[in-house]
Write an enzyme that holds these catalytic residues in place. Structure first.
Site, PDB file in Angstrom:
ATOM      1  CD  GLU A  99      -6.591 -13.219   8.438  1.00 14.19           C
ATOM      2  OE1 GLU A  99      -7.659 -13.650   8.932  1.00 14.19           O
ATOM      3  OE2 GLU A  99      -6.490 -12.106   7.896  1.00 14.19           O
ATOM      4  CG  ASP A 100      -2.437 -10.953   9.452  1.00 12.83           C
ATOM      5  OD1 ASP A 100      -2.649 -11.562   8.387  1.00 12.83           O
ATOM      6  OD2 ASP A 100      -3.179 -10.050   9.871  1.00 12.83           O
TER       7      ASP A 100
HETATM    8  P1  NDP Z   1      -6.735  -6.196   1.966  1.00  5.57           P
HETATM    9  O1  NDP Z   1      -7.320  -7.386   2.605  1.00  5.57           O
HETATM   10  O2  NDP Z   1      -5.532  -6.316   1.116  1.00  5.57           O
HETATM   11  O3  NDP Z   1      -6.374  -5.098   3.038  1.00  5.57           O
HETATM   12  C1  NDP Z   1      -7.295  -4.731   4.010  1.00  5.57           C
HETATM   13  C2  NDP Z   1      -6.916  -5.394   5.298  1.00  5.57           C
HETATM   14  O4  NDP Z   1      -5.621  -4.951   5.707  1.00  5.57           O
HETATM   15  C3  NDP Z   1      -7.860  -4.981   6.388  1.00  5.57           C
HETATM   16  O5  NDP Z   1      -8.970  -5.843   6.412  1.00  5.57           O
HETATM   17  C4  NDP Z   1      -6.972  -5.078   7.606  1.00  5.57           C
HETATM   18  O6  NDP Z   1      -7.048  -6.441   8.020  1.00  5.57           O
HETATM   19  C5  NDP Z   1      -5.570  -4.783   7.116  1.00  5.57           C
HETATM   20  N1  NDP Z   1      -5.021  -3.420   7.326  1.00  5.57           N
HETATM   21  C6  NDP Z   1      -3.731  -3.131   7.620  1.00  5.57           C
HETATM   22  N2  NDP Z   1      -3.529  -1.819   7.667  1.00  5.57           N
HETATM   23  C7  NDP Z   1      -4.712  -1.217   7.430  1.00  5.57           C
HETATM   24  C8  NDP Z   1      -5.122   0.152   7.375  1.00  5.57           C
HETATM   25  N3  NDP Z   1      -4.282   1.183   7.568  1.00  5.57           N
HETATM   26  N4  NDP Z   1      -6.416   0.414   7.090  1.00  5.57           N
HETATM   27  C9  NDP Z   1      -7.274  -0.607   6.875  1.00  5.57           C
HETATM   28  N5  NDP Z   1      -6.945  -1.922   6.913  1.00  5.57           N
HETATM   29  C10 NDP Z   1      -5.655  -2.239   7.196  1.00  5.57           C
HETATM   30  O7  NDP Z   1      -7.837  -5.408   1.135  1.00  5.57           O
HETATM   31  P2  NDP Z   1      -8.949  -6.023   0.249  1.00  5.57           P
HETATM   32  O8  NDP Z   1      -8.393  -7.146  -0.530  1.00  5.57           O
HETATM   33  O9  NDP Z   1     -10.125  -6.247   1.105  1.00  5.57           O
HETATM   34  O10 NDP Z   1      -9.252  -4.853  -0.740  1.00  5.57           O
HETATM   35  C11 NDP Z   1     -10.413  -4.085  -0.628  1.00  5.57           C
HETATM   36  C12 NDP Z   1     -11.235  -4.154  -1.890  1.00  5.57           C
HETATM   37  O11 NDP Z   1     -10.475  -3.705  -2.991  1.00  5.57           O
HETATM   38  C13 NDP Z   1     -11.735  -5.545  -2.206  1.00  5.57           C
HETATM   39  O12 NDP Z   1     -13.117  -5.456  -2.454  1.00  5.57           O
HETATM   40  C14 NDP Z   1     -10.975  -5.976  -3.445  1.00  5.57           C
HETATM   41  O13 NDP Z   1     -11.786  -6.671  -4.367  1.00  5.57           O
HETATM   42  C15 NDP Z   1     -10.543  -4.666  -4.043  1.00  5.57           C
HETATM   43  N6  NDP Z   1      -9.243  -4.724  -4.631  1.00  5.57           N
HETATM   44  C16 NDP Z   1      -8.947  -3.756  -5.499  1.00  5.57           C
HETATM   45  C17 NDP Z   1      -7.723  -3.716  -6.099  1.00  5.57           C
HETATM   46  C18 NDP Z   1      -7.442  -2.592  -6.991  1.00  5.57           C
HETATM   47  O14 NDP Z   1      -6.301  -2.383  -7.346  1.00  5.57           O
HETATM   48  N7  NDP Z   1      -8.447  -1.800  -7.354  1.00  5.57           N
HETATM   49  C19 NDP Z   1      -6.704  -4.733  -5.845  1.00  5.57           C
HETATM   50  C20 NDP Z   1      -7.098  -5.699  -4.859  1.00  5.57           C
HETATM   51  C21 NDP Z   1      -8.315  -5.660  -4.291  1.00  5.57           C
HETATM   52  P3  NDP Z   1      -6.771  -6.957   9.506  1.00  5.57           P
HETATM   53  O15 NDP Z   1      -7.979  -6.816  10.316  1.00  5.57           O
HETATM   54  O16 NDP Z   1      -6.383  -8.395   9.247  1.00  5.57           O
HETATM   55  O17 NDP Z   1      -5.661  -6.094   9.986  1.00  5.57           O
END
Ligand code: NDP
Ligand code: ZN
Length: 191
Positions: free
Chosen positions: A68-69
């Site tokens: 994925e990354d």
């Molecule tokens: P992302 O997918 O952008 O980011 C979360 C992912 O990043 C995790 O699942 C993890 O995946 C990885 N990651 C890397 N560093 C960290 C860390 N320090 N802590 C936690 N995770 C980390 O987030 P989402 O798109 O899921 O956003 C969350 C929610 O916010 C969603 O419900 C979305 O709808 C909403 N949202 C809100 C926005 C806003 O501005 N209010 C904008 C965009 C989304 P891995 O396991 O692959 O490492």
């Protein structure tokens, strides 16, 4: 080579490969945490909480974010680790060609159809991410975005239930602690 040695070998090969593939990546926090800490954390929880010793599951956990990354492909994982580990890694990978909202939706919809091993990896992945969001959140995320992530992670985990009770219980405790800590943060911002 004995079975036990070759199983340990697969796990260390996965560590070596994943650490190279993630070498330049950092978590989204503001501590510059090396990305590889996260897949190691996921595999560690499978062993120490989930009681899982199957080497394919542990190797796939270590590799779970490579396709994925990073530049890693399904083909390279198959060549190095075989079809069973490739399949598990793919079960844990989003299709990056899809829009983000669709990927998020599919994780919820597909969770209950995953294999037991993939469900366990995804459970540990969500525990690790929810804990990270509470302890070392992605830089610039608002409290609302953190709360939205927690709600979404809970929906994915609802589809994973039945795979491993200790991991599910740890997820529930981690979610509760993270929710309280994020609410407290929201309150301190309001004051
Ligand atoms: P992302 O997918 O952008 O980011 C979360 C992912 O990043 C995790 O699942 C993890 O995946 C990885 N990651 C890397 N560093 C960290 C860390 N320090 N802590 C936690 N995770 C980390 O987030 P989402 O798109 O899921 O956003 C969350 C929610 O916010 C969603 O419900 C979305 O709808 C909403 N949202 C809100 C926005 C806003 O501005 N209010 C904008 C965009 C989304 P891995 O396991 O692959 O490492
Ligand atoms: Zn992950």
């Amino acid at each position: 080579m004995t079975n036990e040695l070759s199983e340990l070998g697969v796990i260390f090969d996965a560590l070596s490969y994943a650490s190279k593939m993630h070498a330049t990546q950092r978590r989204k926090d503001n501590k510059d945490t090396p990305y590889i800490n996260h897949p190691i954390d996921v595999a560690r929880m499978l062993v120490t909480i989930g009681g899982i010793t199957d080497s394919n599951t542990l190797a796939a956990a270590i590799l779970h974010d490579t396709v994925e990354d990073t530049e890693a492909t399904a083909e390279s994982i198959e060549e190095l680790f075989g079809a069973a580990i490739r399949d598990l890694v793919l079960e844990c990978s989003d299709d990056k060609s899809l829009p983000k909202e669709e990927r998020k939706r599919l994780q919820v919809v597909n969770a209950s159809h995953k294999s037991q091993a993939a469900k366990c990896i995804k459970l540990a992945d969500k525990i690790s991410n929810v804990r990270d969001i509470s302890d070392s959140p992605p830089a610039f995320w608002t409290v609302q975005r953190m709360q939205e992530y927690l709600v979404w992670a809970g929906k994915v985990v609802d589809g994973l239930r039945g795979a491993n009770q200790p991991l599910e219980e740890l997820f529930d405790r981690t979610l509760e602690t993270a929710s309280m800590s994020i609410s407290a943060r929201a309150q301190s911002i309001d004051e």
